[in-house]
Each structure stands twice: as structure tokens, then as C-alpha cells.
Write an enzyme that holds these catalytic residues in place. Structure first.
Site, PDB file in Angstrom:
ATOM      1  CG  ASN A 199      -2.126  -0.970   1.327  1.00 29.59           C
ATOM      2  OD1 ASN A 199      -2.794  -0.967   0.196  1.00 29.59           O
ATOM      3  ND2 ASN A 199      -2.593  -1.546   2.047  1.00 29.59           N
ATOM      4  CD  GLU A 234      -3.063  -8.050   5.813  1.00 31.85           C
ATOM      5  OE1 GLU A 234      -4.023  -8.654   7.059  1.00 31.85           O
ATOM      6  OE2 GLU A 234      -2.048  -8.572   5.720  1.00 31.85           O
TER       7      GLU A 234
END
Ligand code: GH3
Ligand code: MG
Ligand code: MG
Ligand code: MG
Ligand code: MG
Length: 312
Positions: A199, A234
Site C-alpha cells: 500500500n 488482507e
């Protein structure tokens, strides 16, 4: 060069497609103490393509609900030692059964009694004797609406996988089923490695793409009977039905290897992502709660040991 036309292959593909689109029949629980009536209603619903389960002893209802994904409960009002209203009230105390439609089917014609019954958790009141077509339509309409709502509420919208609530619910029913049938099942927790840096380096949309890629790989490689959920950001959870710890480990390890070879393209080139997994199995772990705890511990071990591996 044109590939020779293979009829059998085409038929296989069509079969697979229609199996995917074919709607799972409605599972209806009939709570009815009279054997004659239970047989009559269950025959009617079967003929309409539904899958009825008769519960003749009201005390069995919670167990049956825990093990079966019921679309609707058809509830008799008066049974020895118990009445349908009380039973409906008990069911409604469990959050996981809160959305199952309960339809009373009774000879009770007193409107006040009917309204009392509805206020304790019923969704409709049908009176006996009932026109068979009317019964089937009422049941199908309510079951369909409840199923659509449930699907919407319990699906993760980024990946289309089951969401956290749903996969935990499913784990409870699969453990109940395995305990009853004496079969095994495995539960796995998966977590993408160093996802925060994915990210941070490439942005959230690339992170989302990695999440979707893993969801796709899991859907492609696991069996139709397995359950795949997105547990959190995730993190994924997988229920492998009829698999033991060793089998689960080896399947997930294959998936781990294929995922680690998928190149994620970005403007600056690309990268590969990996995940770690922890596996636990039932029996071994004694219930759904300890399965989840053990899988989580095994995942922690996999992370500690260097990531990109499956531990049990
Ligand atoms: P580890 O290998 O130990 O798992 O490291 P990690 O960086 O993956 O672990 P951590 O759990 O600290 O980081 C998870 C990150 O996932 C934090 C959060 O910003 C991000 N995240 C959570 N949900 C989403 C999502 O839906 N999309 C994206 N792109 N990122 C998410
Ligand atoms: Mg009765
Ligand atoms: Mg995490
Ligand atoms: Mg992570
Ligand atoms: Mg273990």
C-alpha cells in the site's frame, strides 16, 4: 489452425456453466408433530423442487438449524409440551438465526392468537387446511427474498467472497456437520505478507488489486464445496470440507506457490506478492472456536518463520 471441435468438452463446459447458475433449492424446515401432516407438507414442497427437513420433536429444532442452512421455517402452533410461538421466540434470541423467515402453519383461526404469534418472531401466518399452490408460493416468495437479503448482507463487496460474519457462521455449521457425520475438515487463515508496504509503495488501489488477485486464485483452485471468506483487510479464511490437515496444507501450499508467481503490474514495472497461512483441523481442534485460534497461532508461526509459507 482450428482446434477440432470436441462435443464432449462443450457439453462438459455447458454442464459446468448451468451448475454454476442453477439456484440452490430452498431448504425448508417443517416443525410439525403430526406425522401425517409432516409427510403431506414435505411431499408438497419436494414436488415443488424444495428440500424439506421435518422436525417432529421441537427440542431438536436448534440442532437442526445449527447444522443446516435453512431458508425458512414452517412452524406448527400446537405441539405436545411446547408451542410454536415459544419456539419462535427462542430462535430469535440467537443473532445467527434472526433473519430466517418463520411462517406459521396452523389451524388457529383466532386473529388475536395469530397476531400474538407474529409478534413473537413470526413473518407470516397461514391457516390449515391450505391450498397447496398457495403454500408453495408463500414459502417460495419469502425464502427467495430472505436469501437475497442474506447474500447481500453476507458478501464482501471487494472480492465477492463470504464476509467475516458469514465464514464464521459457516465454520460453526461445518463443524457441527463433521461431528455428526464423523468426517474431517480443515480451517485455514491466510494473510498477505508485508501488505502495508505494498500500500505504502504502490497505493491502495494496487493493494486492492492484490487482494482481488488472491481471491480469484483461491476461487479457481479450491473445490466448489469449500468455503472462502475475506476475514479482514488482507486476511482470508478458508474451510476445506472433508480434508485433513495434511491435505489442506498441500493444497494451500500449491496455491501459495502459484500466487507468488503472479506478477502485479504497476507503472514503474511490477512486483510479486506472497502470503502466509496457518492450518488447523477438526477433530483435533475440538470446536469452531479452537479451530480459529489454532489456525491463527499457526499463521503467527508462519510469519515468524519468515513468511511465504503454510504452517499447521
Ligand atoms: P505481515 O506480513 O506481518 O502480515 O505484514 P502486513 O504489513 O501485511 O501486516 P499489517 O496487518 O500490519 O498490515 C495490513 C495492512 O492492510 C494495513 C492496512 O492499511 C491494509 N488494509 C486493510 N484493509 C485494506 C483494504 O481493503 N485495501 C487495501 N488496499 N489495504 C488494506
Ligand atoms: Mg400440532
Ligand atoms: Mg494482517
Ligand atoms: Mg499481512
Ligand atoms: Mg496443529
Amino acid at each position: 489452425l482450428v482446434k477440432p471441435f470436441d462435443m464432449h468438452e462443450l457439453i462438459d463446459q455447458l454442464d459446468q456453466l448451468s451448475a454454476e447458475h442453477e439456484q440452490e433449492p430452498f431448504h425448508i424446515i417443517i416443525v410439525e408433530d403430526s406425522a401425517t401432516q409432516a409427510t403431506y407438507f414435505s411431499t408438497l414442497l419436494s414436488k415443488a423442487g424444495m428440500v424439506p427437513t421435518v422436525v417432529s420433536d421441537p427440542m431438536d429444532l436448534l440442532d437442526v438449524l445449527a447444522e443446516n442452512a435453512a431458508d425458512l421455517v414452517l412452524m406448527d402452533m400446537y405441539m405436545p409440551g411446547c408451542n410454536g410461538m415459544e419456539l419462535a421466540r427462542v430462535i430469535r434470541q440467537f443473532p445467527r438465526f434472526a433473519s430466517i423467515p418463520i411462517v406459521y402453519l396452523s389451524a388457529e383461526t383466532e386473529i388475536d392468537r395469530q397476531l400474538d404469534a407474529m409478534s413473537l418472531g413470526g413473518d407470516d401466518f397461514l391457516t390449515k387446511p391450505i391450498n397447496p399452490a398457495h403454500l408453495i408460493r408463500s414459502v417460495a416468495i419469502r425464502a427467495e427474498r430472505a436469501r437475497n437479503l442474506r447474500t447481500f448482507m453476507l458478501t464482501d463487496n471487494l472480492t465477492g467472497l463470504l464476509n467475516h460474519t458469514r465464514i464464521k457462521e459457516q465454520l460453526h455449521s461445518e463443524v457441527a456437520r463433521a461431528a455428526r457425520h464423523g468426517t474431517t475438515l480443515a480451517f485455514a487463515m491466510l494473510d498477505i505478507d508485508h501488505f502495508k508496504s505494498v500500500n505504502d509503495t504502490y497505493g491502495h488501489h494496487v493493494g486492492d488489486r492484490v487482494i482481488k488477485t488472491l481471491a480469484r486464485v483461491l476461487k479457481q483452485r479450491l473445490r466448489k464445496t469449500d468455503y472462502i471468506g475475506r476475514y479482514g483487510g488482507e486476511e482470508f479464511a478458508v474451510i476445506l470440507v472433508d480434508a485433513d490437515e495434511r491435505e489442506a496444507r498441500s493444497i494451500l501450499d500449491e496455491i501459495r506457490v502459484s500466487f507468488s508467481k503472479i506478477r502485479q503490474f504497476t507503472s514503474g514495472g511490477g512486483f510479486v506478492a506472497t502470503f502466509s497461512g496457518g492450518v488447523a483441523s477438526f477433530p483435533g481442534a475440538k470446536d469452531a472456536v479452537s479451530l480459529a485460534l489454532e489456525a491463527d497461532k499457526a499463521l503467527y508461526v508462519a510469519k515468524k518463520a519468515g513468511r511465504n509459507r503454510i504452517c499447521a
